[in-house]
Scaffold this active site. Structure first.
Site, PDB file in Angstrom:
ATOM      1  N   HIS A 118      33.571  21.538  35.894  1.00 45.15           N
ATOM      2  CA  HIS A 118      34.353  21.065  37.047  1.00 45.15           C
ATOM      3  C   HIS A 118      35.595  20.298  36.612  1.00 45.15           C
ATOM      4  CE1 HIS A 118      31.873  22.356  40.440  1.00 45.15           C
ATOM      5  NE2 HIS A 118      30.838  22.171  39.655  1.00 45.15           N
TER       6      HIS A 118
ATOM      7  N   GLU B  64      32.754  26.333  48.290  1.00 45.73           N
ATOM      8  CA  GLU B  64      32.645  25.147  47.423  1.00 45.73           C
ATOM      9  C   GLU B  64      32.875  23.835  48.175  1.00 45.73           C
ATOM     10  OE1 GLU B  64      34.160  23.410  43.164  1.00 45.73           O
ATOM     11  OE2 GLU B  64      35.144  25.153  43.990  1.00 45.73           O
TER      12      GLU B  64
ATOM     13  N   HIS C  18      27.269  29.480  38.739  1.00 41.11           N
ATOM     14  CA  HIS C  18      26.087  28.942  39.411  1.00 41.11           C
ATOM     15  C   HIS C  18      25.016  30.016  39.608  1.00 41.11           C
ATOM     16  CE1 HIS C  18      29.025  25.739  40.392  1.00 41.11           C
ATOM     17  NE2 HIS C  18      27.965  24.962  40.359  1.00 41.11           N
TER      18      HIS C  18
ATOM     19  N   HIS D 216      21.409  25.583  45.673  1.00 43.32           N
ATOM     20  CA  HIS D 216      22.220  26.634  45.056  1.00 43.32           C
ATOM     21  C   HIS D 216      21.555  28.004  45.181  1.00 43.32           C
ATOM     22  CE1 HIS D 216      26.011  25.190  43.520  1.00 43.32           C
ATOM     23  NE2 HIS D 216      25.430  24.018  43.318  1.00 43.32           N
TER      24      HIS D 216
ATOM     25  N   HIS E 154      29.020  23.786  50.695  1.00 37.98           N
ATOM     26  CA  HIS E 154      28.357  23.430  49.442  1.00 37.98           C
ATOM     27  C   HIS E 154      28.408  21.924  49.188  1.00 37.98           C
ATOM     28  CE1 HIS E 154      29.302  22.486  45.098  1.00 37.98           C
ATOM     29  NE2 HIS E 154      28.063  22.860  44.991  1.00 37.98           N
TER      30      HIS E 154
END
Length: 685
Positions: free
Chosen positions: A213, A350, A238, A405, A365
């Site tokens: 990230h 995201e 992911h 996830h 998310h």
């Protein structure tokens, strides 16, 4: 020692100590202009500069520039938690990144960053400066420090720190003992989820998630955020995490992780992290079993949303997937094409600043993380901070991470299932036949197709993160899964002229936790990518040999657990190669079982002409060796195919097993491989 852009690294040491404190084991001091001192220290500025600067080998002067406007960043309390799942925090981080990136030269950046450092949240500062350094052309060759060294409290049993401080303060450096970090300190064996603690709480895994990230920030200057296929990489990195986690669950005789598809029922998995933040000496709060999720109304944290919001965002996403298009901000229909659909969905879910309609699709998310992270105190009435799921560097420790996830993964699979199966000409490579496929340990007389895993004890220097602690090295040891090095061997016949291809290697479980064989549809989403590399095929028979440490997925131990000390900085080309995004090499393959667990090893050679993005690269230089998860710096993702190809799509209904899928394609091959786990701890040499 700290010339040029390398002086910036002094700002990335001991993040809770004032900037004027000596860095680099007391060898380096940053000389601050008096007006850069905070209000607490300005009245005694002269005394401070004399007290802490006399014994330094290196002094870094800081140019006095106009005081930057950082009021927006000071809105986040200095000693509170910082979360990139918090939209306000993410916006502030984006503004701070922009401030750092826009400085005209390194000297100006050093000045602005120095002024900012002692006035804003330390984790916010470290994140924003690290992102800026990685994306500025005049600093991107620097080795960003490991988050483990800066904030070891996010990864390590807190009972270790008093021992480290005692050892470092009482014992001379050459005689200091290594302090052991125990395994399984968060739960007993009565908790079945603890069988996966070695994976969830692995330091390297959590460092990977944080660093990914850093490379792919969600907010900031458009040039920093808008990377080639960023949304698709969010999906694929992911998706592979969930695949690996499910495979490890099978090894532990546990069923696949259940997706978080109903927010109205209790969350059966609890988690008690036992981590204390050095930032404010507050513990990450636990979550008991069967916790009910509820609306989050954390006004002071500017995190407010309802379960209905999450359900509405999910429905809008699924409706868009089923309709084949997403809605833009002005009502236009943007098609979810075969080439760009996954990328669009990744940016929406995201979400990143690239979302085509954040108002409509929300923060699905991010707020799934928040709804669990704040479940213990959703209104803030008890003044408790967020749980581990609220921060990138700790999120993967919690079983809830894999639940949420898995749900997001299912939404991506929903989109993938709208695509037609690959046609024969998209899978075949006429004239190329893999005649044999195998793997062997790198030792004399090792039997074919048997891989070994075991526990390894390694050491890491945590002195840099012990603010106001001892100088010199203070080592802690930790135990993690490791595998014996091995080599892939393929024999490939090319019946045509000399040509190029892409070799893709995956491994997948043959059966589930009950030893029931998996169908192709079940198995394909559990296939774990081990490697991907280009090959040149001469006419006739070709032998391809590839070592496990060359994997396009991983980075070696030394780069996961790198040192921040200025004296340890590499130089020249070696320095530029020091890129630290990648899956930890010690977890390249699954754990297996003591009796041995059989897997399908899959290899495929695809047509390079259909793979290439017309961009040559050498995987042995720069940051190119872990491109499967991290892409290439400032370049296109080096594969035109969809990430996860050929397993990212459903197959024709006639395909019932992986063997069926392979049998009609001579450029593919399968081999049975057994992974045996030895419950022995071996020290790293």
């Amino acid at each position: 020692m700290a010339t040029g852009n390398r002086k910036l690294l002094a700002l990335l040491q001991r993040p809770l100590e004032p900037t004027f404190y000596p860095k680099d084991d007391g060898k380096t001091v940053i000389d601050l202009p008096e007006n850069y001192l905070t209000e607490r220290y300005r009245p005694i500025g002269a005394n401070i500069q004399n007290r802490f600067g006399n014994d330094a080998d290196t002094r870094i002067p800081v140019r006095n520039v106009a005081t930057p406007n950082i009021g927006f960043a000071e809105a986040i309390p200095r000693r509170s938690g910082f979360s990139l799942f918090n939209q306000n925090h993410r916006r502030v981080a984006g503004e701070l990144i922009t401030l750092f990136v826009n400085q005209p030269d390194v000297e100006s950046l050093m000045s602005v960053a120095t002024y900012t450092r002692d006035r804003v949240n330390p984790i916010l500062f470290q994140y924003a400066l690290a992102v800026a350094i990685q994306h500025r052309p005049d600093t991107k060759d620097l080795n960003i420090p490991s988050f483990l060294e800066l904030f070891p409290d996010s990864f390590v049993d807190p009972s270790v720190f008093p021992k480290l401080r005692e050892e470092g303060s009482v014992v001379q450096q050459e005689s200091r003992m290594t302090i052991d970090i125990p395994m399984n300190y968060t739960a007993s064996e009565r908790e079945e989820e603890q069988r996966l603690a070695f994976f969830r709480e692995d330091i390297g895994v959590n460092l990977h998630h944080w660093h990914w990230h850093l490379v792919y920030p969600g907010d900031g200057p458009d040039a920093v955020v808008r990377k080639n296929r960023r949304g698709e990489l969010f999906y694929y990195m992911h998706q592979q995490l969930i695949a690996r986690y499910n495979v490890e669950r099978f090894c532990a005789r546990l069923s696949r992780v259940r997706p978080l598809n109903n927010l109205r029922v209790p969350l059966p998995e609890g988690y008690f992290p036992k981590i204390i933040r050095s930032l404010n000496n507050r513990a990450f709060p636990p979550r008991p079993q069967n916790q009910l999720l509820s609306d989050v109304n954390r006004v002071d944290d500017q995190v407010t949303f309802t379960l209905t919001d999450l359900e509405n965002w999910e429905k809008r996403i699924t409706d868009s997937i089923d309709a084949g298009f997403v809605m833009g901000t002005n009502g236009e229909r943007i098609p979810l094409t075969e080439q760009a659909g996954t990328d669009l969905l990744g940016d929406i879910m995201e979400p990143s600043s690239l979302s085509v309609n954040p108002q409509y699709y929300g923060s699905y998310h991010g707020d799934l993380h928040n709804v669990i992270a704040y479940s213990h105190d959703p209104e803030g009435r008890f003044l408790e901070g967020l749980g581990v799921l609220g921060e990138f560097e700790t999120a993967m420790r919690d079983p809830g991470f894999y639940r949420l996830h898995a749900q997001i993964d299912n939404l991506f699979h929903r989109h993938k299932n709208t695509l037609q199966p690959y046609a024969a000409n998209q899978l075949n490579y006429n004239g190329v036949q893999i005649q044999s496929l195998g793997v062997q340990l790198n030792r004399a007389n090792a039997p074919a197709n048997i891989l070994l895993t075991y526990w390894q004890r390694s050491q890491v220097d945590l002195a840099t993160g012990l603010d106001f602690g001892p100088q010199g090295n203070v080592f802690a040891s930790f135990t993690h899964l490791q595998h014996a090095p091995f080599t892939f061997r393929l024999t490939v016949n090319n019946s045509g002229a000399r040509r190029r291809g892409t070799c893709r290697i995956f491994i997948g479980p043959k059966s589930d936790e009950r030893n029931i064989p998996l169908t192709y549809q079940e198995q394909r989403i559990l296939m774990v990518e081990l490697d991907k590399f280009n090959v040149t095929l001469n006419p006739g028979s070709n032998t391809i040999v590839r070592r496990s440490e060359q994997s396009s997925v991983t980075i070696p131990y030394e780069r996961t657990f790198r040192s921040v000390a200025l004296s340890n900085q590499p130089t020249g080309a070696e320095q530029f190669r020091f890129c630290n995004c990648g899956w930890p090499s010690h977890l390249l393959i699954p754990k297996g079982t003591v009796e041995g667990m059989t897997f399908d090893l899959f290899a495929m050679i695809s047509d390079y002409n259909d793979d290439t993005v017309n961009q040559e690269f050498d995987e042995n230089v720069d940051c190119n060796d872990s491109h499967s998860f991290c892409g290439l710096r400032d370049r296109l993702y080096p594969d035109r195919r969809a990430m996860g190809y050929p397993f990212d799509r459903r197959a024709a209904k006639s395909i019932g097993s992986l063997a069926d899928f392979v049998s009609s394609n001579s450029n593919m091959a399968l081999s049975n491989v057994q992974i045996r786990f030895t419950n022995t701890v071996i020290a790293r040499t």
